[in-house]
Design a protein around this motif. Sequence first.
Motif, PDB file in Angstrom:
ATOM      1  N   ASP A   1      76.816  99.978  90.798  1.00 41.82           N
ATOM      2  CA  ASP A   1      77.088  98.543  90.804  1.00 41.82           C
ATOM      3  C   ASP A   1      77.327  98.023  89.384  1.00 41.82           C
ATOM      4  O   ASP A   1      78.190  97.169  89.155  1.00 41.82           O
ATOM      5  CB  ASP A   1      75.934  97.773  91.446  1.00 41.82           C
ATOM      6  CG  ASP A   1      75.858  97.987  92.953  1.00 41.82           C
ATOM      7  OD1 ASP A   1      76.842  98.480  93.530  1.00 41.82           O
ATOM      8  OD2 ASP A   1      74.800  97.672  93.537  1.00 41.82           O
ATOM      9  N   ALA A   2      76.566  98.561  88.425  1.00 39.74           N
ATOM     10  CA  ALA A   2      76.726  98.136  87.027  1.00 39.74           C
ATOM     11  C   ALA A   2      78.090  98.556  86.486  1.00 39.74           C
ATOM     12  O   ALA A   2      78.760  97.794  85.774  1.00 39.74           O
ATOM     13  CB  ALA A   2      75.609  98.723  86.168  1.00 39.74           C
ATOM     14  N   ALA A   3      78.510  99.788  86.826  1.00 43.41           N
ATOM     15  CA  ALA A   3      79.810 100.267  86.364  1.00 43.41           C
ATOM     16  C   ALA A   3      80.938  99.439  86.966  1.00 43.41           C
ATOM     17  O   ALA A   3      81.904  99.097  86.280  1.00 43.41           O
ATOM     18  CB  ALA A   3      79.981 101.736  86.734  1.00 43.41           C
ATOM     19  N   VAL A   4      80.806  99.109  88.255  1.00 44.24           N
ATOM     20  CA  VAL A   4      81.820  98.295  88.920  1.00 44.24           C
ATOM     21  C   VAL A   4      81.891  96.912  88.279  1.00 44.24           C
ATOM     22  O   VAL A   4      82.983  96.390  87.999  1.00 44.24           O
ATOM     23  CB  VAL A   4      81.523  98.177  90.423  1.00 44.24           C
ATOM     24  CG1 VAL A   4      82.407  97.105  91.071  1.00 44.24           C
ATOM     25  CG2 VAL A   4      81.720  99.528  91.110  1.00 44.24           C
ATOM     26  N   ALA A   5      80.730  96.315  88.023  1.00 49.55           N
ATOM     27  CA  ALA A   5      80.690  94.976  87.430  1.00 49.55           C
ATOM     28  C   ALA A   5      81.326  94.967  86.038  1.00 49.55           C
ATOM     29  O   ALA A   5      81.991  93.999  85.646  1.00 49.55           O
ATOM     30  CB  ALA A   5      79.249  94.487  87.350  1.00 49.55           C
ATOM     31  N   MET A   6      81.150  96.039  85.294  1.00 46.95           N
ATOM     32  CA  MET A   6      81.648  96.097  83.927  1.00 46.95           C
ATOM     33  C   MET A   6      83.133  96.457  83.853  1.00 46.95           C
ATOM     34  O   MET A   6      83.869  95.932  83.021  1.00 46.95           O
ATOM     35  CB  MET A   6      80.847  97.111  83.113  1.00 46.95           C
ATOM     36  CG  MET A   6      81.312  97.233  81.664  1.00 46.95           C
ATOM     37  SD  MET A   6      80.291  98.335  80.658  1.00 46.95           S
ATOM     38  CE  MET A   6      80.672  99.925  81.413  1.00 46.95           C
ATOM     39  N   LEU A   7      83.604  97.341  84.758  1.00 51.75           N
ATOM     40  CA  LEU A   7      84.925  97.921  84.590  1.00 51.75           C
ATOM     41  C   LEU A   7      85.986  97.500  85.597  1.00 51.75           C
ATOM     42  O   LEU A   7      87.179  97.504  85.286  1.00 51.75           O
ATOM     43  CB  LEU A   7      84.816  99.451  84.627  1.00 51.75           C
ATOM     44  CG  LEU A   7      83.951 100.115  83.551  1.00 51.75           C
ATOM     45  CD1 LEU A   7      83.834 101.604  83.833  1.00 51.75           C
ATOM     46  CD2 LEU A   7      84.531  99.871  82.167  1.00 51.75           C
ATOM     47  N   ALA A   8      85.598  97.194  86.814  1.00 48.00           N
ATOM     48  CA  ALA A   8      86.584  96.966  87.879  1.00 48.00           C
ATOM     49  C   ALA A   8      87.580  95.866  87.521  1.00 48.00           C
ATOM     50  O   ALA A   8      87.197  94.751  87.149  1.00 48.00           O
ATOM     51  CB  ALA A   8      85.875  96.623  89.186  1.00 48.00           C
ATOM     52  N   GLY A   9      88.851  96.215  87.610  1.00 47.16           N
ATOM     53  CA  GLY A   9      89.896  95.246  87.370  1.00 47.16           C
ATOM     54  C   GLY A   9      90.112  94.879  85.923  1.00 47.16           C
ATOM     55  O   GLY A   9      90.865  93.942  85.630  1.00 47.16           O
ATOM     56  N   LYS A  10      89.479  95.606  85.003  1.00 45.12           N
ATOM     57  CA  LYS A  10      89.595  95.280  83.583  1.00 45.12           C
ATOM     58  C   LYS A  10      90.244  96.440  82.828  1.00 45.12           C
ATOM     59  O   LYS A  10      89.990  97.597  83.120  1.00 45.12           O
ATOM     60  CB  LYS A  10      88.201  95.001  83.000  1.00 45.12           C
ATOM     61  CG  LYS A  10      87.478  93.852  83.691  1.00 45.12           C
ATOM     62  CD  LYS A  10      86.045  93.724  83.199  1.00 45.12           C
ATOM     63  CE  LYS A  10      85.293  92.631  83.952  1.00 45.12           C
ATOM     64  NZ  LYS A  10      83.861  92.552  83.551  1.00 45.12           N
ATOM     65  N   TRP A  11      91.048  96.107  81.867  1.00 42.45           N
ATOM     66  CA  TRP A  11      91.668  97.138  81.047  1.00 42.45           C
ATOM     67  C   TRP A  11      90.649  97.720  80.074  1.00 42.45           C
ATOM     68  O   TRP A  11      89.848  96.996  79.489  1.00 42.45           O
ATOM     69  CB  TRP A  11      92.850  96.584  80.264  1.00 42.45           C
ATOM     70  CG  TRP A  11      94.094  96.484  81.089  1.00 42.45           C
ATOM     71  CD1 TRP A  11      94.651  95.345  81.605  1.00 42.45           C
ATOM     72  CD2 TRP A  11      94.945  97.565  81.484  1.00 42.45           C
ATOM     73  NE1 TRP A  11      95.790  95.649  82.308  1.00 42.45           N
ATOM     74  CE2 TRP A  11      96.001  97.000  82.254  1.00 42.45           C
ATOM     75  CE3 TRP A  11      94.922  98.940  81.282  1.00 42.45           C
ATOM     76  CZ2 TRP A  11      97.008  97.777  82.804  1.00 42.45           C
ATOM     77  CZ3 TRP A  11      95.931  99.716  81.829  1.00 42.45           C
ATOM     78  CH2 TRP A  11      96.962  99.140  82.572  1.00 42.45           C
ATOM     79  N   THR A  12      90.681  99.017  79.946  1.00 39.73           N
ATOM     80  CA  THR A  12      89.830  99.717  78.984  1.00 39.73           C
ATOM     81  C   THR A  12      90.742 100.499  78.037  1.00 39.73           C
ATOM     82  O   THR A  12      91.921 100.719  78.330  1.00 39.73           O
ATOM     83  CB  THR A  12      88.883 100.703  79.675  1.00 39.73           C
ATOM     84  OG1 THR A  12      89.652 101.770  80.278  1.00 39.73           O
ATOM     85  CG2 THR A  12      88.068 100.008  80.757  1.00 39.73           C
ATOM     86  N   LYS A  13      90.187 100.935  76.920  1.00 43.53           N
ATOM     87  CA  LYS A  13      90.995 101.756  76.008  1.00 43.53           C
ATOM     88  C   LYS A  13      90.145 102.857  75.402  1.00 43.53           C
ATOM     89  O   LYS A  13      88.920 102.737  75.277  1.00 43.53           O
ATOM     90  CB  LYS A  13      91.615 100.904  74.909  1.00 43.53           C
ATOM     91  CG  LYS A  13      90.630 100.318  73.899  1.00 43.53           C
ATOM     92  CD  LYS A  13      91.383  99.548  72.821  1.00 43.53           C
ATOM     93  CE  LYS A  13      90.432  98.999  71.761  1.00 43.53           C
ATOM     94  NZ  LYS A  13      91.176  98.278  70.685  1.00 43.53           N
ATOM     95  N   MET A  14      90.811 103.951  75.052  1.00 45.05           N
ATOM     96  CA  MET A  14      90.199 105.090  74.382  1.00 45.05           C
ATOM     97  C   MET A  14      91.187 105.644  73.370  1.00 45.05           C
ATOM     98  O   MET A  14      92.399 105.527  73.561  1.00 45.05           O
ATOM     99  CB  MET A  14      89.850 106.199  75.389  1.00 45.05           C
ATOM    100  CG  MET A  14      88.853 105.839  76.457  1.00 45.05           C
ATOM    101  SD  MET A  14      88.577 107.221  77.610  1.00 45.05           S
ATOM    102  CE  MET A  14      90.112 107.143  78.572  1.00 45.05           C
ATOM    103  N   SER A  15      90.675 106.248  72.332  1.00 41.76           N
ATOM    104  CA  SER A  15      91.549 106.912  71.377  1.00 41.76           C
ATOM    105  C   SER A  15      92.211 108.109  72.058  1.00 41.76           C
ATOM    106  O   SER A  15      91.546 108.914  72.709  1.00 41.76           O
ATOM    107  CB  SER A  15      90.754 107.393  70.166  1.00 41.76           C
ATOM    108  OG  SER A  15      91.543 108.258  69.361  1.00 41.76           O
ATOM    109  N   ALA A  16      93.530 108.231  71.909  1.00 40.91           N
ATOM    110  CA  ALA A  16      94.252 109.333  72.532  1.00 40.91           C
ATOM    111  C   ALA A  16      93.868 110.684  71.959  1.00 40.91           C
ATOM    112  O   ALA A  16      94.111 111.717  72.580  1.00 40.91           O
ATOM    113  CB  ALA A  16      95.757 109.117  72.378  1.00 40.91           C
ATOM    114  N   THR A  17      93.274 110.677  70.774  1.00 37.21           N
ATOM    115  CA  THR A  17      92.867 111.934  70.146  1.00 37.21           C
ATOM    116  C   THR A  17      91.416 112.285  70.418  1.00 37.21           C
ATOM    117  O   THR A  17      90.951 113.348  70.013  1.00 37.21           O
ATOM    118  CB  THR A  17      93.103 111.873  68.627  1.00 37.21           C
ATOM    119  OG1 THR A  17      92.337 110.778  68.077  1.00 37.21           O
ATOM    120  CG2 THR A  17      94.572 111.660  68.310  1.00 37.21           C
ATOM    121  N   GLY A  18      90.701 111.403  71.095  1.00 35.45           N
ATOM    122  CA  GLY A  18      89.299 111.663  71.409  1.00 35.45           C
ATOM    123  C   GLY A  18      89.156 112.691  72.515  1.00 35.45           C
ATOM    124  O   GLY A  18      90.089 112.931  73.298  1.00 35.45           O
ATOM    125  N   SER A  19      87.979 113.302  72.608  1.00 36.15           N
ATOM    126  CA  SER A  19      87.755 114.364  73.594  1.00 36.15           C
ATOM    127  C   SER A  19      87.893 113.875  75.023  1.00 36.15           C
ATOM    128  O   SER A  19      88.269 114.647  75.915  1.00 36.15           O
ATOM    129  CB  SER A  19      86.353 114.967  73.393  1.00 36.15           C
ATOM    130  OG  SER A  19      85.353 113.967  73.528  1.00 36.15           O
TER     131      SER A  19
END
Length: 249
Positions: free
Chosen positions: A129-147
């Motif tokens: 539920d916490a992950a859904v509340a934080m992430l659902a429907g929202k754009w996230t980003k990560m470094s393309a060079t990260g593992s």
Amino acid sequence: MRRTALVAICLAAAATVGLTGCLPGENKADSKPKGPFAGLTGGEIADRAVKATTGATSLRMKGDVPDDEDGGTIRIDMALNKKAECAGTMSMAGQGKADLIKTGDTVYMKYDEAFLRAQSKGESKADTDAAVAMLAGKWTKMSATGSDAKDIASFCDLDTVLGGAEDVNSDATRGKTTTVDGTPAIVLHEKDGKDRYTLYVATEGKPYLLRVDSSSAKDPGTLTFSEYDKPVPAKTPSGKILDLDKLGA
């Protein structure tokens, strides 16, 4: 959730094995073919299709591929180019969808609730539920060079996805003429052991690969290829973006 996304894109690339898994040979029935590509054998047409397709600067790949992890199906719809940019979606059969964009050195992803819950199996309800509340429907980003993102980022490079296809020595046989999404095409048939592949090659303009149907027990499915040499709409999403690298996600 990243693992499943990675499975999807790896299978998408693997589904083009119909271009690379064929044995050399000659089909005598193709000795004097008529119509589109008159005078060419199926293998020669396949070789031309590979050359044209791998020479494209960009394309759109769309279709269903199997998910080896759960036996389900993953649907992808992705535009990508040789600048390692991409934009599109991947969806799980009945288990949600994720949007993917890579531009520059950053990978952006947006997951819907169904996708997040499906990828949180085994986690506690509170954590899910916490992950859904934080992430659902929202754009996230990560470094393309990260593992966590480098393998996904490599899929966005068209050279990587089609890598190894240039050295085809195909024994494809010619089939009928047809159309793929309105584009005139010729059907080619290939086999590799018990596996069977049907390829559709454009008969007008450059001989691009338009579609691959695989009846392989390992990688069954269909992929279509379109929008060759068109700009990839890989733009940084607008609005607030969660930085997963900073969050330690």
